[in-house]
Design an enzyme around this catalytic site. Structure first.
Site, PDB file in Angstrom:
ATOM      1  N   LYS A   1       0.874  -1.189   0.000  1.00 34.13           N
ATOM      2  CA  LYS A   1       0.000   0.000   0.000  1.00 34.13           C
ATOM      3  C   LYS A   1       0.909   1.236   0.000  1.00 34.13           C
ATOM      4  CE  LYS A   1      -3.767   2.054   2.744  1.00 34.13           C
ATOM      5  NZ  LYS A   1      -4.658   1.814   3.897  1.00 34.13           N
TER       6      LYS A   1
ATOM      7  N   SER B   1      -9.613   2.072   3.097  1.00 34.54           N
ATOM      8  CA  SER B   1      -8.759   2.851   2.243  1.00 34.54           C
ATOM      9  C   SER B   1      -7.798   2.014   1.380  1.00 34.54           C
ATOM     10  CB  SER B   1      -7.946   3.840   3.078  1.00 34.54           C
ATOM     11  OG  SER B   1      -7.148   3.148   3.998  1.00 34.54           O
TER      12      SER B   1
ATOM     13  N   SER C   1      -9.821  -0.533   7.157  1.00 37.93           N
ATOM     14  CA  SER C   1      -9.282  -0.330   5.811  1.00 37.93           C
ATOM     15  C   SER C   1      -8.635  -1.523   5.139  1.00 37.93           C
ATOM     16  CB  SER C   1      -8.285   0.828   5.832  1.00 37.93           C
ATOM     17  OG  SER C   1      -8.973   2.034   6.101  1.00 37.93           O
TER      18      SER C   1
END
Lengths: 96, 485, 473
Positions: free
Chosen positions: C77, C152, C176
């Site tokens: 990420k 997210s 997330s």
């Protein structure tokens, strides 16, 4: 609660953010809506409850006082938006 | 200012000292804490505030905080939390400073100061807490930019806050001098305001004697020496009193210090005061100080200036003046302590330090650290004097200079090679005196008859006959005995 | 072939036997990433370094010296620091920023010969539940590209769901990892707070953030946790508790499972999710497990508590993005004040600024007690109640999300509606417990959704063991 311009200005000032015109109206509304939502917290009685500050249990582990510098000056300045060979540079208003 | 006017007012001063700790590494990261390095070379991703970094607390921050607290008789906080103080500044890379808001490592305590009338006054401390320093911004090199150097960012600090109990610029001066001495004795900080390892902010207000409410507080910053703190406070007190006398309101503000003029100057109003939004630092768990840790640190504490003062005056019999003089500079106190660990001639040792040694250091502009003669040497000299092997005067005039030149030799070796060892054998000496009596029958008769002014003549003759090595004290004693017999 | 990947063990056998090579896997993935670039999962691929790593792995496989994760191709990420590589948390404010160090979790993966293929799109500063708030465009759900993948860590979820890599790392602050895992039909884990070091994780909310893997198989998630977990002196909030052999976890005997009444009876549950959830409860009972409904009564407070705490911490964590030392500086910066204000106003997106404002507000004088301190106290109650449940039960079972993935643009006008997407997931972040989303459901439109299992502190071994059991239902 009601959010007025003075609150937005104060909070924006502390956050170093700028809100003008439509955006300012929008953030006022957003803040009101979100604060109303946060007021759901008041439905719970927290008399005598200790605030939760740390999730991990246990005590802080200290670091031994041994110095070692692992990056060079060039690396330190690498990501700077404005720099010379030694310093970070920040524009300043010409005085006088 | 007219003393009568000044005396109408009570002055209320609180001082905040930021002491940079002389550790190897910074408060929350391992980069070096060395002073004077080239800009932005003592940094790490942590002290640069890079994304993804987390703080790691230096054990010395805790240890030095406890040490200082013990020395000041403070309460040591058991459960220590850390806080974030949020504000924006070019030399504050994270946009917050890690500090201790709710739980300073020490609370209470005091620092005793000596007033001009000889009395001691205890200046109470509110708190001592751990925090980190910011970097430095330089505004006057580049006309278009401020330059930021983050070497200092993250350097460990202890902030020492007094109660508003300081009553004059003199007391402030004494307090700062005491704290400076203390942190140097504890070896936690250089105490050097000129270099910035110790900084001071003053909060000053005045009120009419007996008034119920305190006056408006003014903060004064940027005073870079203990003397300048005194000057700044003096100016500020006068400024505030003058305003009060004219019934002009005193503005609560932060003022700077203009050193060349000795005046405080307007900087920024406290209306724009920042809301620091303190909250618990989630990246650092709390630290618990145990009794055991306090005891360990206590056991390793050096003797403090006041403790030394008591020993020097009560046990060693030094005058307070001499004692204070020796204590003033830690290294000299250490030197003295080393001498008296080898000899019990406390006063003699003190005299050597206050006299011969200090004047040598002053003459050559060196510190005791650069002084080549060792405490062992001095102790040896004292022993030689005490056993009448050399006289005080030949020690200071001949032996000492020789030691300076050849510090690798012992005092005894040098004394012997310079033929300074005096004759203190009383039989030998008696023989010499008898010979002189025989040589000068006329003078002998006169001195025996009471002409004591001839002592000088006889002493001279005996000294000459003994090649200058006769111990004057012993000689005098024997001579008197023989004259009277 | 990369797209046939089911789990690491099978793949590792293929590497050992020579039927595939790490280099081939990487090349294959790079091609696939390119062909799927409309999904916008990857912000950047590290072609050179990944191929170089793959070559080394192939050598080591031959020599028999390969690590536990040799050849596993992993995406990171865009908030995980990887030395000398760009990282931006999908924000304009970190343009051109290259990290000077690698985070501990990343280093541990590399030490076991994993291969890092690229960085993955996410909601800006990890603030969002749909990955529509990235400065670099939304990520699309591969199952239905008119829908969001969740956030997210949307990019991380999609990378695994669309076979663009073997596994990926996301971060989970309020759900997330688990919520996008639910929306994309993948396995998403949030470990116990402190289980994985946060050194190198660009902080959003320090007391809530944890790194978590996305995988196709439960066993892979366990293996990744085994490698990444463990105390780290660089993160004093990381736990020194020993790391169990998660990958060989097996569940034994009947378990006691608590179902939160508030979740079961929540009005927001879609019919498909509710039906499947009830079905799973029945199946568990049929297998001999004891499944009971318990009262929690704090569900309404979960999300407000989460947002007060996370916004407050974020407002402080994001102060370092000031245009001075790194990152974006506005061209309108003429002095220090304008450097801050212009750079931050221009560099941060709307949602990020909104949360910074809220966070600053709840910490400010006069409001701290009513909001921040209050939220900390409610958080204490949530944690205490959760601990109490785990006195009597082995697991807590809820849906991961109230519904499957929604359409792009669906929640864009209403921040609060978006916040409520996290209603079942924030619990584990607030209390600190480990939780996993298992891809156990599909709705009438073919969209996946997950069922969430939560375990006691450091109970990941039991969590994985029982997850394997649940996947067989």
């Amino acid at each position: 609660m009601k959010i007025d311009n003075s609150i937005v200005d104060k909070v924006a000032g502390l956050s170093k953010l700028e809100y003008k015109g439509e955006e300012k109206e929008a953030i006022k509304k957003d803040m009101e809506r979100i604060l109303d939502f946060m007021d759901l917290l008041n439905e719970v009685d927290t008399e005598g409850v200790e605030p939760l500050k740390y999730v991990t249990e246990g005590m802080l582990e200290l670091r031994k006082d041994v110095a070692h510098t692992d990056i060079t000056k060039a690396q330190a300045l690498e990501n700077a938006p404005s720099k010379d060979s030694d310093y970070f540079k920040v524009p300043k208003v010409l005085s006088k | 200012m007219d003393k009568a006017v000044r005396d109408k007012y009570t002055v209320v001063i609180g001082l905040e000292i930021h002491a940079q700790l002389n550790t190897n590494s910074k408060a929350f990261s391992s980069d070096s804490n060395q002073y004077g390095s080239t800009p932005n070379s003592n940094v790490s991703p942590i002290s640069l505030g890079h994304p993804g970094t987390l703080p790691r607390l230096n054990e010395k921050s805790i240890e030095f905080g406890i040490k200082l607290g013990i020395a000041c008789n403070s309460d040591i906080t058991e459960y220590n939390e850390f806080s974030r103080k949020n504000y924006f500044y070019a030399d504050l890379p994270k946009g917050y400073q890690i500090t201790q808001f709710d739980t300073p490592i020490c609370t209470g305590g005091h620092v005793p100061i000596r007033l001009s009338n000889g009395e001691t006054k205890n200046i109470g401390l509110t708190r001592i807490h751990i925090e980190e320093d910011s970097g430095k911004s330089i505004h006057d090199i580049d006309p278009f930019n401020s330059l930021v150097d983050l070497n200092r960012a993250g350097v460990p600090l202890l902030e020492i806050v007094t109660e508003p109990e300081i009553a004059s610029e003199e007391e402030a001066y004494e307090y700062l001098s005491e704290v400076r001495k203390l942190v140097r004795y504890l070896d936690i900080c250089d105490g050097n305001m000129e270099e910035g390892s110790m900084r001071c902010d003053a909060n000053i207000s005045v009120m009419l004697n007996g008034a119920k409410e305190f006056g408006e507080k003014v903060e004064v910053k940027n005073m870079n020496s203990i003397r300048n703190v005194k000057r700044a406070i003096s100016f500020e007190i006068n400024r505030q009193i003058e305003l009060c006398e004219k019934n002009v309101e005193i503005l609560s503000e932060t003022r700077g210090f203009d050193a060349p003029n000795g005046s405080t100057i307007q900087m920024r109003g406290k209306e724009g005061v920042n809301d620091y939004r303190f909250f618990p630092e989630p990246d650092l768990l709390p630290y618990v100080v145990t009794e055991a840790k306090i005891e360990t640190i206590k056991a390793e504490m050096p003797m403090l200036p006041n403790e030394l003062l008591a020993v020097y005056t009560n046990k060693y019999g030094l005058s307070e003046y001499d004692a204070l003089n020796i204590i003033e500079i830690k290294e000299i106190g250490t030197y003295y302590n080393q001498i008296v660990s080898l000899t019990s001639n406390y006063k003699g040792a003190a005299n050597w330090i206050m006299g011969t040694i200090k004047s040598h250091l002053n003459k050559f502009g060196i510190t005791i650290a650069e002084f080549s003669v060792t405490p062992q040497h001095i102790a040896e000299i004292l022993l030689l004097i005490d056993t009448h092997k050399i006289s005080n005067s030949s020690a200071s005039k001949k032996l000492f200079p020789a030691l300076l030149k050849s510090p690798e030799k012992t005092a005894t070796q040098l004394a012997e090679s310079l033929d300074l060892i005096q004759n203190s054998d009383s039989d030998d000496l008696a023989g010499v005196i008898d010979e002189i009596f025989t040589k000068f029958p006329g003078e002998t008769g006169r001195i025996k008859g009471g002409e004591m002014k001839l002592i000088g003549f006889f002493m001279g003759q005996i000294m000459k006959a003994s090649g200058g090595k006769a111990d004057p004290k012993m000689t005098n004693k024997l001579l008197m005995q023989k004259i009277k017999s | 072939m990369a797209s046939n990947y089911t789990n690491y063990l099978t793949y590792r056998e293929a590497l050992e036997s020579g039927s595939t090579t790490a280099v081939n896997e990487v090349k294959s993935f790079l091609t696939e990433i390119e062909s799927q670039k409309h999904l916008n999962a990857f912000l950047e691929t590290f072609d050179e370094t990944a191929l170089a790593q793959a070559e080394v792995v192939d050598q080591k496989i031959k020599q028999g010296t390969a690590g536990k994760l040799a050849g596993m191709v992993i995406g990171l990420k865009d908030n995980l620091c990887y030395k000398d590589h760009s990282v931006s948390v999908s924000s304009k404010i970190l343009t051109h920023f290259k990290s000077l160090f690698s985070g501990t979790a990343v280093e541990r993966l590399l030490a076991e010969d994993a291969i890092i293929i690229g960085r993955l799109n996410c909601d800006e500063f990890a603030m969002g539940s749909s990955n529509e708030k990235s400065a670099f465009g939304p990520v699309l759900n591969p199952v239905d590209t008119t829908r969001v993948p969740g956030g997210s860590s949307g990019g991380s979820a999609v990378a695994v769901a669309a076979n663009l890599c073997h596994a990926s790392l996301g971060t989970d602050t309020g759900g997330s990892v688990r919520q996008p895992a639910s929306f994309t039909g993948t396995v998403g884990l949030k470990p116990t707070y402190g289980r994985i070091s946060r050194w190198g994780l660009i902080a959003y909310a320090s007391s809530l953030d944890q790194i978590g893997p996305f995988t196709k198989a439960v066993q892979d998630s366990a293996l990744l946790l085994e490698v990444m977990a463990g105390g780290d002196e660089f993160d004093t909030t990381s736990s020194q508790k020993p790391v169990d052999a998660y990958a060989s976890a097996k569940s034994e005997g009947p378990k006691k499972v608590a179902v939160l009444r508030d979740a079961l009876e929540s009005e927001g549950l879609s019919p498909a999710v509710k039906a499947r959830f009830i079905e799973i409860i029945e199946k568990l009972k049929a297998k001999g497990h004891q499944v009971e409904v318990v009262d929690f009564n704090l569900l309404n407070q979960m999300v407000p508590t989460y947002y007060v705490v996370s916004n407050a911490e974020a407002s402080s964590n994001l102060s370092r993005f000031d245009g001075i030392h790194y990152g974006y500086r506005s061209e309108q910066a003429t002095d220090i004040e304008s450097t801050y204000v212009k750079s931050r106003t221009e560099g941060f997106g709307t949602e990020v600024k909104r949360r910074i404002m809220m966070g600053t507000f709840v910490l400010s004088t006069g409001y701290y007690d009513a909001y921040f301190a209050k939220a900390q106290k409610v958080r204490r109650l949530i944690q205490d109640k959760t601990k109490a449940i785990f006195q009597d039960y082995d697991f807590v079972l809820t849906p991961t999300t109230p519904h499957a993935a929604f359409k792009l643009g669906h929640n864009s006008d209403d921040p609060v509606a978006m916040y409520l997407e996290d209603i079942f997931t924030v619990h584990a972040n607030l209390a600190g417990n480990p939780a996993i989303s298992l891809p156990l459901g599909t709705n009438e439109e073919g969209m996946p959704f997950g069922i969430q299992l939560m375990a006691p502190f450091f109970g990941e071994k039991e969590l994985f063991g029982f997850s394997e059991e649940m996947m067989k239902l």
